[in-house]
Design an enzyme around this catalytic site. Structure first.
Site, PDB file in Angstrom:
ATOM      1  N   GLY A 112      -0.459   2.359   9.669  1.00 23.26           N
ATOM      2  CA  GLY A 112       0.778   2.103   8.920  1.00 23.26           C
ATOM      3  C   GLY A 112       0.546   1.888   7.433  1.00 23.26           C
ATOM      4  O   GLY A 112       1.385   1.328   6.733  1.00 23.26           O
ATOM      5  N   LYS A 163       3.335   3.024  -9.003  1.00 24.38           N
ATOM      6  CA  LYS A 163       3.058   1.592  -9.163  1.00 24.38           C
ATOM      7  C   LYS A 163       2.576   1.311 -10.596  1.00 24.38           C
ATOM      8  O   LYS A 163       2.946   0.290 -11.195  1.00 24.38           O
ATOM      9  CB  LYS A 163       2.022   1.141  -8.141  1.00 24.38           C
ATOM     10  CG  LYS A 163       2.539   1.217  -6.704  1.00 24.38           C
ATOM     11  CD  LYS A 163       1.427   1.101  -5.690  1.00 24.38           C
ATOM     12  CE  LYS A 163       1.946   1.176  -4.266  1.00 24.38           C
ATOM     13  NZ  LYS A 163       0.893   1.337  -3.260  1.00 24.38           N
ATOM     14  N   GLY A 219       0.500  -2.095   4.609  1.00 23.61           N
ATOM     15  CA  GLY A 219       0.646  -2.629   5.968  1.00 23.61           C
ATOM     16  C   GLY A 219       1.944  -3.393   6.108  1.00 23.61           C
ATOM     17  O   GLY A 219       2.511  -3.882   5.133  1.00 23.61           O
TER      18      GLY A 219
HETATM   19  N1  HSE Z   1       1.013   3.997   1.105  1.00 19.46           N
HETATM   20  C1  HSE Z   1       0.901   2.800   0.331  1.00 19.46           C
HETATM   21  C2  HSE Z   1      -0.557   2.466   0.171  1.00 19.46           C
HETATM   22  C3  HSE Z   1       1.646   1.700   1.002  1.00 19.46           C
HETATM   23  O1  HSE Z   1      -1.379   3.012   0.922  1.00 19.46           O
HETATM   24  O2  HSE Z   1      -0.910   1.682  -0.703  1.00 19.46           O
HETATM   25  C4  HSE Z   1       1.817   0.469   0.171  1.00 19.46           C
HETATM   26  O3  HSE Z   1       2.567   0.722  -0.989  1.00 19.46           O
END
Ligand code: HSE
Length: 400
Positions: A179, A197, A294
């Site tokens: 996940g 981000k 997660g």
């Molecule tokens: N897919 C993203 C990661 C989930 O692996 O960081 C969290 O933002």
């Protein structure tokens, strides 16, 4: 004073379920999920059917709901929902980094015009409280840089490949099963998730709204076992890093793999963990680490926003409102490692200076270490299709 929170939730996937569980375990929060809007009528749900609706207006027009929590996958649909909620004066929490990064200016203006508040701690670096820390703790601090591992999936893959000898595809599959990955994992491995981000972090750390499309973003699909070996022989690890750095009066942002040495705090950040190193002019270096992906780590970041909304907390975007704004720029020389199959490929890379070269033409394994300008990297249209791998070297910012 704290208000009683009645939540209308959009989406009940990995993070939505995580929020439901952490909310039920938390003490002292007067918050209830009143209604959950989902898309798929045929999916078996783990909660009673009367929780669910398939019509967004059931949530958006429900006067009993005073907080909209948006946790869906589709960034365009998320933007519609969040826009409508903010226009109706409802408080909103979202973890949709793509939606936020791509519509930063609009979301900022919607909050100012309608007086509603949008919080999104869960959008960036999972459980690390980086947005609110930048917004509140560093509100008056001049920062030099923020650099970190912003994506859990790629860090998980790189850890498994380098330290456990698991192949890339198997490691990615595991990250999906656990996940961590986006439903389209290209967003993770090509660096876009970290890029979104980075744009969000740049806005709160430096007050600059950077458009994702303007940023150099190069992920990890081309990393090979030979690159991992070179890193290991030099006492380093390869990590996908997001860098946001002030230079003179410009702000540079870029996402790319990097050779990280053991003196760097990020060296020890493995698996799905994220790490963020903030370098302030006065506070000097500070390092944050936590689970970056997660269900529960992200659910707990969303819960902290739900809690913050209950006492009417809002981002003030203090650095963006300063009169003297930095501008986004790409004129920056980077020291990089370039592994390439044959010499003709070098025509794409206008190096300013080369420090080291390694030739093994019989097995198409050559690399060099040199300085290249960030804008020159951005100008290479087909970089992802070339048989090369490029990564930052520890001396990130060359002085030439
Ligand atoms: N897919 C993203 C990661 C989930 O692996 O960081 C969290 O933002």
């Amino acid at each position: 004073m704290r208000k009683i929170t009645r939540i209308g939730l959009f989406g009940f996937g990995c993070v939505g379920r995580g929020l439901y569980d952490v909310l039920n375990q938390s003490q002292g929060m007067e918050a209830d999920i009143v209604s959950i809007c989902v898309k798929d009528k045929n999916k078996t749900r783990s909660l009673p059917a009367d929780y669910f609706t398939y019509d967004k207006s059931d949530v958006l027009n429900n006067p009993n709901i005073n907080l909209v929590v948006e946790l869906i996958d589709n960034a365009d649909e998320a933007f519609e929902i969040v826009t409508e909620a903010l226009q109706k004066g409802k408080s909103v929490v979202s973890a949709n980094k793509k939606m936020i990064a791509e519509h930063f200016e609009e979301l900022y203006n919607l909050q100012r015009v309608f007086g509603s508040s949008l919080l999104y701690e869960g959008s960036s670096c999972g459980s690390i409280p980086i947005i609110r820390t930048l917004e509140e703790y560093y509100d008056n601090e001049l920062l030099n840089s923020v650099q970190g591992i912003f994506n859990g999936t790629t860090n998980y893959i790189l850890t498994k490949v380098a330290q456990e000898g698991i192949d890339y595809d198997t490691a990615l599959h595991q990250a999906q099963e656990l996940g961590f990955a986006e439903s389209d994992p290209t967003l993770d491995v090509q660096g876009y998730d970290a890029l979104y981000k980075a744009c969000i972090v740049a806005a709160h750390a430096f007050g600059v709204f950077v458009k994702p499309a303007d940023v150099f973003c190069y992920g990890i699909p081309a990393v090979g076992t030979e690159d991992v070996r070179i890193a290991r022989e030099r006492g380093m690890k390869i990590k996908l890093l997001a860098t946001i750095r002030k230079t003179e009066n410009q702000l540079a942002v870029f996402v790319m793999p990097a050779f990280v040495d053991s003196a760097n705090h990020l060296y020890k950040v493995d698996n799905e963990y994220n790490g963020v190193f903030v370098e302030g002019v006065y506070s000097d270096g500070q390092f944050f680490q936590g689970k970056g992906a997660g269900s529960y780590p992200t659910g707990s970041a969303v819960l902290s926003d739900v809690s913050a909304q209950s006492y009417n907390y809002r981002y003030e975007y203090k650095k963006h409102r300063l009169e003297q704004q930095l501008s986004y720029g790409t004129d920056l020389n980077l020291r990089v490692y370039l592994r390439y199959a044959d010499e003709s490929l070098l025509q794409h890379f206008p190096f300013r200076h080369v420090y080291e070269r390694h030739y093994e033409p019989d097995r198409n394994f050559n690399y060099l270490i040199g300085d290249i300008n960030l804008q020159d990297l951005l100008n290479i249209n087909n970089l992802r299709e070339l048989p090369v791998f490029i990564a930052l070297m520890p001396d990130v910012l060359s002085k030439i």
